[in-house]
Design a protein around this motif. Structure first.
Motif, short mmCIF file in Angstrom:
data_model
loop_
_atom_site.label_atom_id
_atom_site.label_comp_id
_atom_site.label_asym_id
_atom_site.label_seq_id
_atom_site.Cartn_x
_atom_site.Cartn_y
_atom_site.Cartn_z
N ASN A 20 -7.26 -7.98 0.48
CA ASN A 20 -7.54 -6.58 0.14
C ASN A 20 -6.90 -6.18 -1.18
O ASN A 20 -5.70 -6.37 -1.38
N PHE A 73 -7.08 -2.82 -4.24
CA PHE A 73 -7.45 -1.41 -4.38
C PHE A 73 -7.23 -0.93 -5.81
O PHE A 73 -6.32 -1.40 -6.49
N TYR A 92 -6.61 2.82 -7.64
CA TYR A 92 -6.36 4.26 -7.51
C TYR A 92 -6.21 4.86 -8.90
O TYR A 92 -5.83 4.18 -9.84
N LEU A 116 -8.31 7.13 -4.21
CA LEU A 116 -8.89 5.79 -4.17
C LEU A 116 -10.24 5.76 -4.87
O LEU A 116 -11.14 6.54 -4.54
N PHE A 155 -12.25 -0.26 -3.44
CA PHE A 155 -11.44 -1.34 -2.90
C PHE A 155 -12.31 -2.54 -2.57
O PHE A 155 -13.54 -2.44 -2.50
N SER A 212 -2.89 -5.17 -0.22
CA SER A 212 -2.29 -4.88 1.09
C SER A 212 -2.05 -6.17 1.85
O SER A 212 -2.74 -7.18 1.65
N ASN A 262 0.45 -7.64 5.62
CA ASN A 262 0.94 -7.23 6.94
C ASN A 262 2.11 -6.27 6.88
O ASN A 262 2.35 -5.49 7.80
N TYR A 263 2.87 -6.34 5.83
CA TYR A 263 4.08 -5.51 5.76
C TYR A 263 3.96 -4.39 4.74
O TYR A 263 4.96 -3.87 4.27
N GLY A 264 2.75 -4.05 4.37
CA GLY A 264 2.59 -2.88 3.52
C GLY A 264 1.64 -3.08 2.37
O GLY A 264 0.77 -3.95 2.39
N TYR A 265 1.83 -2.27 1.36
CA TYR A 265 0.99 -2.31 0.16
C TYR A 265 1.91 -2.46 -1.05
O TYR A 265 2.93 -1.79 -1.15
N THR A 266 1.51 -3.32 -1.97
CA THR A 266 2.29 -3.53 -3.18
C THR A 266 1.47 -3.06 -4.37
O THR A 266 0.29 -3.42 -4.49
N PHE A 267 2.11 -2.29 -5.24
CA PHE A 267 1.43 -1.71 -6.39
C PHE A 267 1.84 -2.39 -7.69
O PHE A 267 2.98 -2.87 -7.83
N GLY A 268 0.93 -2.39 -8.64
CA GLY A 268 1.26 -2.80 -9.99
C GLY A 268 2.00 -1.69 -10.72
O GLY A 268 2.22 -0.60 -10.16
#
Lengths: 110, 110
Positions: free
Chosen positions: A31, A33, A35, A45, A48, A94, A96-102
């Motif tokens: 996944n 995304f 934004y 959003l 995605f 995304s 299992n433990y969250g979402y990571t952003f650039g």
């Protein structure tokens, strides 16, 4: 640690130009995304993708398209940039433990 | 209308004081995420809450999710200048998308 890399921190483009924003992740996550962030509106959003060549519209897809030819790369395309697309653009993945952003790309369209 | 309401929109706190930021949803949350953002930069993950009544702490920051899973709070104890920034709550409503509140801008004054 998951790493999400956006190729440009700052971009200035002219109205009508075609603009590519690139995002690469290094953890084989499915996944991804895009934004945009604007004062008073928070993060919204745009698009995605849940797999290669798969995409879905988010809340504000108008004026944008995306491309996902390889799992690690998710590109946001502004076909004909307009001044109302001046914004901060953030890519995320995304897991299992969250979402990571650039780190974000601040795009100014003049 | 905003699916996630975050309050206050801005907060000015004297160094050493405690503060609380709230995030409220009209729908049940499947996951609630807190992020911090320095101006012009990407989002830094703070905490993820998934279970009703869950509470997590990291250093001087504590986040809670209520039993109904519709409201979360972020509490900072003995605030420091390093806590300054924009705090964002993001929610997962049962799909892969993350919906954000509009953010709280925190300023710490000496």
């Amino acid at each position: 640690d998951v790493k999400v890399t956006q190729s440009s921190r700052y971009l200035v483009k002219r109205t009508g130009e075609k603009v590519f924003l690139e995002c690469v992740q290094d953890m084989d996550h499915e996944n991804m995304f895009w934004y945009r962030q604007d004062p008073g509106l928070g993060l919204r959003l745009i698009y995605f993708s849940y797999d290669v060549k798969m995409k879905e519209k988010g809340d504000i897809p108008e004026g944008y398209s995306v491309s996902r030819e390889k799992k690690e790369r998710f590109s946001l395309i502004l076909e004909s940039a307009s001044t109302n697309q001046t914004s901060m653009y953030l890519c995320a993945t995304s897991h299992n433990y969250g979402y990571t952003f650039g780190s974000g790309t601040r795009l100014t369209v003049v | 209308s905003q699916e996630l309401e975050q309050s206050p929109q801005s907060l000015i706190v004297q160094e050493g004081k405690n503060l609380t930021i709230n995030c409220t949803s009209s729908k049940t949350l499947y996951g609630l995420y807190w992020y911090k953002q320095k101006y012009g930069e990407g989002l830094i993950f703070l905490m993820m809450l998934q279970k009703g009544g869950e509470e997590k702490s990291h250093e001087k920051i504590t986040a809670k999710l209520d039993e109904k899973k519709q409201q979360s709070s972020l509490h900072i104890t003995a605030s420091q200048p390093s806590h300054a920034g924009i705090y964002l709550c993001g929610a997962n409503f049962g799909n892969e998308k993350l919906t954000f509140g509009t953010g709280t801008r925190l300023t710490i004054i000496p």
